[in-house]
Design a protein around this motif. Structure first.
Motif: not given
Lengths: 659, 363
Positions: A9-11, A13-15, A17-19, A271, A275
């Motif tokens: 999930r963190l990945l 969310i990171n994906l 939020l970040a991109s 991503s 991922s």
């Protein structure tokens, strides 16, 4: 509350939020801002073009209205027919020129068509709305002769003049390939357009927004959207709409959007790849490590985890391996300790048990089973069955004290066995903390046999002591008899030397008798308290054995020293001999002082007997029985003797011996 | 990982895909005969706009693709082929029977539904095919029209029928002839081709009779009416094709008293029609014709059908229509299809009075 989130999930969310989110925001804002700017720009451009076109149209239509008016002015003249024919012939855009009477019946047409003369146009919009004041511009109408869409300009005077304009011909004048626009009648039907089909199909335009504002045209219109500007042609009740294809206008936005979309897609693909790589390189190995840890948790410590490309993960793998090995070692150590503990517990001939504060038993070793007869399974989790009823209260109290931290050792108690007999025990109690719970560890040593033996020994000792006392008593009595016999003997002897010898012997026997009397009376049958003994001895000596003519003082300085009866007896005889000699030889005037000191001198006993008499010559008395006896007694004590004497200055015997 | 893939696909779908239902429309939109085609087109545009503004059908917007058959058979065939190529779910069209007859073989071959709002030719009746029409076949209406004219003691009539829409007009003429002659009447036939010939006063004089029946477009009928009335012909009758406000405009005061055979009642009290008429007026600033009305009814039927089937295959559409049979209309009676997709006729007559269309049951 700690945040619980999985790495997956963190990945994600990171994906996002970040991109994805920044790109979508960028995408949206660029769309809104740029679209707005372009729309404004197009609107201004449309407006300029529209005004130019408008002027052109006005000029053009003014030309036709001037023709209309010129015809009207001449309508009653003779050459009107020729004039109209000429105009119609010369100006291609004019389809037809019609003159009607006031009822709308055709009076004349150019080109001339006899069939149409008399035709009623009274229901036609361009006739109905024709006025005397100004020219009327009709809506799109199908030309009665050609069947093509056309517009009419009409004006009334006495007669009504109608000019029909060919919309197809209009195109040739207005057409400009660079811009698109159309003119609509008041029904919003297109009467002129840069696209001829719009006119021929009499397309109707539906204005979504207010006509004065830039608007979009319904998508059905050429299946496209346009940024448009509407300029009303008030004189004709028409409207000019300048079109700018939205797609074309917004091409830069589209390009930006498409680029952003491509970037977004590329970012998403990257991503996904990242991922996937993370999943492959981290999540799967992590899952693998997790499985291995679970495997380790089941007690299997063989860790064949292969190394991974990720350095940090390798660190984890190493750590897991190390952990596994450490656990294995610990487990082995623990197993060893457990075995050791169990062996100790079950081998030691001590009953060891672990109980809770409430008395519930949690551990019960083999010896406990053997000693008390209860099996482990019979007592575990239950209250102790070995406590005798009468000791229950005491035991509860004891348990509470131990829980509070008191350690009890060598506590003699008794417990009952399964078979009902009692066991005497030496108990050790101590509190220990096991997994947050305070338990009591109890060790019982079986002293039942010892206790029985002790009882027997005690009884035997008491008998021996009684016997010994009897012996001392009898020795004392015998010595009393001997002393009495010696006294009786001395009465019948006249020889003074013999009498003196008998008296000396009598004193010596009393000295020994005093020892036995003390041994008989004291509880301890083997040892004599020397301070008490010497006091009694000196008292007996001065009260019973010295004549009242003598004025001899005595001074005692005695430490509390206990000596075995044999040493005490020898010591008593020494004191007896020395005092006897002092009284006999030291005080010619029968007056003096004798001092006796008994001191503990650094583990050795120091006996000092001194007088303030006249002293004596050591050589002269060396062969006397008194000194001879003293030396013999000192020797039997393994001690040393020092005699300090000087004529007129008294004598001091210093005897030193061990305990 | 699955979530990431699903998210990506969703984003790509949102950014790339458009959920729409393509529907084709083909009619004659240019030329002298284009009035009814344009009327139908405008009603269809209005209908689909309304559906799209209300959220589409099952959330899908309608994309209307419009083609002009130009009243030309070749153009009509070409247009239908293009629509099939555009992958439309169904085709609405044509407005004139001749065009419908030209393209029916193609739609049957390609198995694509064509719903015509106004094709009334009896030539396409009673056929189990992919052609469905909202207007009933003209036969019964024409027969009734012939009976009523005969009852007015008119034993001889001239019929001028326009061969530019031969399928309709010839069919109309034959039905009328059959019935009228059976009653004992006499007919003078005057075929003409409006696309090739000028409507002249001379032609009008030629056909002038005690009663003249015009089977042509509104403008041609209007012009001929003027010529005929000016020649002294009192009884002018028109086929339903000419029933349009344009007729009154063209015929002027001579339109008074002209009678039309029709199955369209402009004066119906049907609330849906009244509402439709108001909307049409507001939008186009003119009254809807029978063509507009039947076109709008076609939209109503399509909306119901597509809302109630899952796959938009031609067979499903056809099956639904033929099974459901009865649909709401904009007239007094509901539209009731027979097993061949032809609605049951509800004949009426229209008479022009004070420049208005008045509904009459008997002549």
């Amino acid at each position: 509350m700690p945040l619980k989130i999985s790495l997956k999930r963190l990945l994600l969310i990171n994906l996002i939020l970040a991109s994805i989110i920044p790109l979508i925001i960028l995408f949206s804002f660029s769309n809104i801002w740029v679209k707005k700017d372009i729309s404004e720009e197009v609107k201004v451009k449309n407006d300029i073009i529209g005004k130019l076109v408008l002027n052109h149209i006005r000029d053009y239509l003014d030309f036709f209205t001037s023709i209309l008016n010129s015809i009207l002015e001449r309508v009653e003249s003779k050459d009107i027919n020729e004039y109209i024919q000429k105009i119609q012939k010369d100006i291609r855009q004019i389809n037809q020129i019609i003159i009607t009477d006031e009822n709308g019946r055709i009076l004349y047409t150019a080109p001339y068509d006899n069939d149409l003369i008399g035709i009623d146009l009274s229901k036609k919009e361009y006739f109905v709305n024709a006025t005397k004041g100004k020219e009327y511009f009709s809506n799109v109408d199908i030309n009665i002769a050609t069947g093509e869409p056309s517009v009419y300009i009409s004006k009334k005077k006495e007669k009504t003049l109608i000019i029909n304009l060919d919309l197809k011909e209009l195109k040739k004048i207005f057409c400009n390939n660079e811009i698109e626009y159309f003119i609509t009648d008041k029904n919003n039907t297109i009467l002129f357009s840069t696209d001829e089909e719009d006119v021929l199909q009499r397309k109707n335009v539906w204005f979504i927004k207010n006509k004065e504002e830039p608007f979009s045209i319904e998508t059905y219109f050429k299946e496209k959207e346009f940024i448009t500007t509407y300029i009303p042609l008030k004189k004709m009740s028409w409207g000019l709409t300048v079109l700018y294809e939205k797609e074309k206008a917004l091409l830069p936005v589209e390009r930006i959007s498409r680029s952003l979309l491509y970037i977004l897609v590329v970012v998403i693909i990257f991503s996904i790849i990242i991922s996937a790589l993370i999943a492959k390189k981290i999540l799967r190995p992590l899952e693998h490590i997790r499985n291995k840890i679970n495997y380790i948790a089941t007690g299997n410590y063989t860790t064949d985890i292969s190394l991974n490309g990720i350095i940090e993960l390798n660190g984890v793998i190493y750590d897991v391996k190390n952990m596994s090995e450490t656990i294995k070692e610990r487990e082995e150590e623990l197993e060893y300790l457990k075995t050791k503990y169990e062996k100790i517990m079950n081998t030691v001939p001590v009953a060891v048990m672990l109980v809770r504060e409430n008395g519930e038993i949690v551990e019960w070793n083999d010896y406990s089973e053997k000693l008390f007869g209860f099996k482990r399974e019979e007592v575990l989790g239950k209250k102790s069955p070995i406590i005798p009823e009468e000791l229950r209260e005491e035991t509860d109290k004891l348990r509470k004290e131990i829980i509070k931290g008191r350690t009890i050792i060598n506590y003699e108690t008794k417990r009952k066995t399964k078979w009902g007999d009692e066991k005497y025990l030496l108990g050790f109690y101590s509190a220990i903390k096991i997994a947050e719970e305070i338990n009591i560890v109890i060790a019982y040593i079986d002293i039942t046999e010892k206790r029985i033996l002790e009882e027997k020994l005690k009884n035997s000792l008491e008998e021996s002591q009684a016997l010994l006392k009897e012996i001392h008593h009898r020795i004392k009595n015998n010595l009393q008899i001997i002393s009495g016999l010696l006294y009786l003997q001395s009465i019948f002897i006249e020889d003074k030397i013999a009498i003196s010898a008998l008296n000396e012997s009598q004193k010596r026997i009393k000295t020994m008798m005093l020892i036995h009397d003390m041994l008989y009376k004291t509880r301890k049958l083997s040892h004599i308290e020397m301070d008490v003994y010497i006091k009694k001895l000196v008292k007996t000596f001065f009260e019973e054995m010295i004549s009242k003519d003598y004025d001899i003082k005595h001074e005692l300085d005695l430490d509390r020293i206990v000596l075995p009866s044999e040493k005490a007896s020898n010591c008593g005889l020494i004191i007896n001999e020395v005092i006897n000699n002092s009284i006999k030889y030291a005080f010619p005037k029968n007056k003096g002082k004798i001092q006796i000191k008994l001191k503990d001198n650094k583990g050795k006993i120091l006996l000092e007997i001194s007088d303030n008499g006249q002293g004596f010559n050591k050589e002269e008395h060396r062969k006397g029985i008194g000194l001879e006896l003293i030396n013999t007694l000192v020797k039997s004590l393994d001690g040393t003797i020092q005699i300090n004497t000087e004529k007129g200055k008294g004598t001091k015997f210093i005897i030193e011996f061990s305990y | 990982m699955k979530k990431i893939i699903i998210l990506t696909i969703t984003i790509l779908l949102i950014s790339c895909g458009k959920d729409e239902i393509k529907i084709g429309f083909i009619a004659n939109l240019t030329g002298k005969q284009s009035t009814l085609g344009i009327d139908a087109r405008d009603a269809i545009i209005m209908g689909f706009e309304k559906i799209n503004n209300e959220g589409g059908i099952k959330g899908k917007k309608i994309k209307l693709i419009i083609k002009d058959d130009g009243f030309d058979k070749n153009k009509a065939i070409e247009g239908v082929k293009e629509l099939i190529k555009d992958d439309v779910v169904l085709i609405i069209g044509h407005i004139v029977s001749a065009m419908s007859l030209a393209t029916i073989p193609i739609i049957n071959e390609k198995k694509i539904i064509m719903i015509s709002p106004t094709t009334v030719s009896n030539e396409v009746s009673s056929k189990d095919d992919y052609f469905i029409r909202v207007s009933p076949p003209a036969g019964y209406v024409i027969s009734l029209f012939a009976q009523n004219i005969y009852k007015k003691n008119i034993k001889e009539v001239s019929i001028a029928y326009d061969l530019s829409n031969k399928t309709y007009t010839e069919d109309w003429y034959n039905w009328f002839k059959k019935e009228f002659e059976a009653l004992g009447g006499r007919i003078n036939a005057f075929p003409f081709d409006a696309s090739k010939e000028k409507i002249s006063r001379e032609f009008a004089k030629k056909i002038a009779n005690k009663a003249v029946i015009l089977v042509t477009s509104p403008i041609n009928a209007g012009l001929l009416t003027q010529y005929l009335k000016q020649s002294g012909v009192k009884n002018i009758f028109c086929a339903g094709w000419a029933l349009s406000p344009e007729f009154i405009e063209t015929a002027g005061e001579y339109s008074e008293g002209v009678i039309f055979s029709s199955n369209f009642d402009e004066n119906t009290k049907n609330e849906n029609y009244i509402k439709f008429k108001e909307e049409f007026m507001k939008r186009y600033k003119r009254n809807p014709s029978f063509s507009s009305t039947h076109a709008y009814e076609t939209i109503m039927i399509i909306r119901e059908v597509l809302s109630n089937i899952d796959d938009y295959s031609s067979d499903s559409i056809k099956k639904y229509i033929l099974t459901k049979k009865v649909f709401d209309s904009l007239q007094d009676d509901k539209i009731e299809f027979d097993e061949f997709g032809d609605p049951k006729p509800v004949p009426i007559f229209i008479k022009i009075k004070n420049s208005n269309f008045i509904t009459v049951r008997n002549l």
